[in-house]
Design an enzyme around this catalytic site. Structure first.
Site, mmCIF file in Angstrom:
data_model
loop_
_atom_site.group_PDB
_atom_site.id
_atom_site.type_symbol
_atom_site.label_atom_id
_atom_site.label_comp_id
_atom_site.label_asym_id
_atom_site.label_seq_id
_atom_site.Cartn_x
_atom_site.Cartn_y
_atom_site.Cartn_z
ATOM 1 N N ARG A 248 -7.263 -0.578 -6.819
ATOM 2 C CA ARG A 248 -7.516 0.510 -5.865
ATOM 3 C C ARG A 248 -7.699 1.788 -6.675
ATOM 4 O O ARG A 248 -6.828 2.149 -7.479
ATOM 5 C CB ARG A 248 -6.369 0.654 -4.851
ATOM 6 C CG ARG A 248 -6.375 -0.449 -3.801
ATOM 7 C CD ARG A 248 -5.516 -0.105 -2.608
ATOM 8 N NE ARG A 248 -6.201 0.746 -1.659
ATOM 9 C CZ ARG A 248 -5.590 1.296 -0.614
ATOM 10 N NH1 ARG A 248 -4.295 1.086 -0.411
ATOM 11 N NH2 ARG A 248 -6.256 2.057 0.229
ATOM 12 N N ASN B 262 -5.675 12.281 0.211
ATOM 13 C CA ASN B 262 -4.749 11.478 1.025
ATOM 14 C C ASN B 262 -5.559 10.727 2.080
ATOM 15 O O ASN B 262 -6.782 10.899 2.197
ATOM 16 C CB ASN B 262 -3.682 12.374 1.669
ATOM 17 C CG ASN B 262 -2.574 11.570 2.306
ATOM 18 O OD1 ASN B 262 -2.002 10.684 1.674
ATOM 19 N ND2 ASN B 262 -2.272 11.822 3.572
ATOM 20 N N LYS B 263 -4.867 9.918 2.837
ATOM 21 C CA LYS B 263 -5.518 9.053 3.839
ATOM 22 C C LYS B 263 -6.558 9.827 4.651
ATOM 23 O O LYS B 263 -6.322 10.958 5.073
ATOM 24 C CB LYS B 263 -4.426 8.472 4.754
ATOM 25 C CG LYS B 263 -4.895 7.572 5.870
ATOM 26 C CD LYS B 263 -5.824 6.464 5.427
ATOM 27 C CE LYS B 263 -5.212 5.593 4.336
ATOM 28 N NZ LYS B 263 -6.255 4.736 3.668
ATOM 29 N N ALA C 106 0.820 5.100 -2.231
ATOM 30 C CA ALA C 106 0.676 5.372 -3.671
ATOM 31 C C ALA C 106 1.910 4.977 -4.508
ATOM 32 O O ALA C 106 1.766 4.251 -5.496
ATOM 33 C CB ALA C 106 0.315 6.839 -3.872
ATOM 34 N N ARG D 39 0.862 -1.181 0.000
ATOM 35 C CA ARG D 39 0.000 0.000 0.000
ATOM 36 C C ARG D 39 0.896 1.228 0.000
ATOM 37 O O ARG D 39 2.107 1.115 0.100
ATOM 38 C CB ARG D 39 -0.996 0.009 1.179
ATOM 39 C CG ARG D 39 -0.673 -0.691 2.446
ATOM 40 C CD ARG D 39 0.362 -0.005 3.314
ATOM 41 N NE ARG D 39 0.127 1.408 3.432
ATOM 42 C CZ ARG D 39 1.071 2.262 3.706
ATOM 43 N NH1 ARG D 39 2.330 1.864 3.908
ATOM 44 N NH2 ARG D 39 0.833 3.549 3.805
ATOM 45 N N ASP E 288 -2.223 10.602 -2.364
ATOM 46 C CA ASP E 288 -2.555 9.514 -3.293
ATOM 47 C C ASP E 288 -2.886 10.063 -4.661
ATOM 48 O O ASP E 288 -2.747 9.383 -5.661
ATOM 49 C CB ASP E 288 -3.706 8.676 -2.750
ATOM 50 C CG ASP E 288 -3.170 7.696 -1.726
ATOM 51 O OD1 ASP E 288 -2.893 8.134 -0.595
ATOM 52 O OD2 ASP E 288 -2.989 6.518 -2.081
HETATM 53 O O1 MRU Z 1 -4.475 3.186 2.179
HETATM 54 P P1 MRU Z 1 -3.004 3.397 2.073
HETATM 55 O O2 MRU Z 1 -2.235 2.867 3.225
HETATM 56 O O3 MRU Z 1 -2.470 2.905 0.740
HETATM 57 O O4 MRU Z 1 -2.853 4.961 2.066
HETATM 58 C C1 MRU Z 1 -1.581 5.535 1.988
HETATM 59 C C2 MRU Z 1 -1.601 7.009 2.085
HETATM 60 O O5 MRU Z 1 -2.632 7.624 2.211
HETATM 61 C C3 MRU Z 1 -0.308 7.721 1.955
HETATM 62 O O6 MRU Z 1 -0.331 8.896 2.687
HETATM 63 C C4 MRU Z 1 -0.068 8.047 0.476
HETATM 64 O O7 MRU Z 1 -0.152 6.905 -0.328
HETATM 65 C C5 MRU Z 1 1.205 8.722 0.217
HETATM 66 S S1 MRU Z 1 2.555 7.841 0.859
HETATM 67 C C6 MRU Z 1 3.816 7.737 -0.043
#
Ligand code: MRU
Length: 347
Positions: free
Chosen positions: A89, A246-247, A48, A46, A236
């Protein structure tokens, strides 16, 4: 060790299984692209940029899985594989970016089907290598924003595990630490998958950086107490106007930072920018299973009533006005995002 690699000897893709860290460190192997797509969906891998690398390796694997003897036949199989991988995803644009890059290299390829297979394998390895190099460049730019003694809030996991190696936002913090700056990280635990409490905390232990895990709703309090100097998060997908998907929780964190006059930086490679989407509201947001929210126990008992339902958006969108700067491999971009990123790209 890298989050994802191609093992030439056994001809398999290897990934660290991030679902079980930090309790167990296990490497999974994959020999077909459908399983790679499932590994992305179920979050074995996981983050991005890591998802982008997985998609690239998945496309290379699809080329070897195909029985086609001509490049035209191979192209058809690759197109199908790209569609399967793209669906795994929806929010991280690095995924479709990597599939597009691999398809672009295959389209119009002059050579035999076997030569194309080798060509795609080399390109997937190049995409992975580039990711590490880009992360280090972003880290150099971003580390200049951190002062000795800073206390920083970090959301989700954006470290080596979220990329091929090194990391984006956490990579910036790691670089500043390696430069000798004393930093303390407040690690948002990041409900519901707890990427912060599990993965970021685990990485910070390896790097010897001091930290406290905090609940996602604590940062506003800590800011009001004057205990936070900066906020760093990844992305993301970034829309052309600088809005950041983002998350889940990044938006509320950015609001609290804005209200307290604390700079909040997004760290992302240019491959995370979706130039085709004008604004963040157009970014597709993944909704995941209810069980991720509801499978929570306290003293051995399920917290929510048995019949409880849940909503589980995996990402949110932070409007660009709340972002103090975007740290990219082309330097730190300040508002207006679109114009300044364009200028940096032309430089
Ligand atoms: O659901 P995830 O764990 O894939 O989400 C990850 C994130 O939201 C990160 O902040 C994002 O991918 C950037 S990290 C390099």
């Amino acid at each position: 060790m890298r989050t994802i690699t191609w093992n030439d000897e056994d001809h398999v893709i290897e990934m660290i299984d991030q679902r079980i860290l930090p309790r167990e460190f296990k490497i999974n192997t994959y020999d077909n692209y459908r399983d790679v797509a499932e590994a992305i969906r179920s979050m074995v891998i996981r983050g991005a940029p890591a998802i982008g690398a997985a998609a690239a390796f998945g496309m290379a694997m699809a080329a070897f899985n195909s029985e086609a003897s001509t490049t035209d036949g191979l192209l058809i199989d690759l197109k199908n594989a790209g569609e399967v991988l793209n669906k795994s995803r929806p929010t991280a644009v690095n995924l479709s970016w990597a599939v597009r890059r691999m398809m672009g290299a295959a389209d119009g390829f002059k050579g035999s089907a076997d030569e194309l297979r080798q060509h795609l394998l080399s390109l997937s390895k190049q995409i992975a290598d580039e990711d590490v190099e880009i992360n280090k460049r972003m880290a150099e730019y971003g580390a200049a924003l951190i002062d000795d003694g800073d206390h920083v809030v970090h959301h989700c996991n954006t470290g080596a595990l979220a990329t091929v190696d090194w990391g984006t936002a956490l990579g910036v913090i790691r670089m500043a630490h390696e430069q000798g700056k004393k930093i303390h990280v407040f690690v948002d635990e990041t409900r519901p998958r707890l990427q912060g409490a599990r993965l970021t905390a685990w990485e910070l232990e390896q790097y010897g950086i001091s930290y406290d895990v905090i609940t996602d709703n604590s940062s506003g309090y800590l800011m009001r107490k004057g205990l936070v100097q900066k906020v760093f998060f990844g992305a993301d997908r970034v829309a052309a106007n600088g809005d950041v998907a983002n998350k889940i929780g990044t938006y509320m964190l950015s609001l609290a930072a804005y209200d307290n006059g604390i700079p909040a930086y997004c760290v992302c490679p240019v491959s995370t920018v979706d130039f085709e989407l004008d604004r963040g509201s157009l970014i597709p947001i993944e909704e995941r299973e209810e069980a991720e929210v509801l499978d929570l126990t306290l003293m051995g008992k399920s917290v929510a009533p048995e019949s409880a339902t849940a909503r589980n958006p995996a990402f949110d969108v932070t409007p660009h006005r709340l972002v103090s700067g975007w740290v990219t491999e082309k330097g730190v971009i300040y508002s207006p995002f679109k114009e300044n990123l364009q200028a940096a790209l032309e430089d």
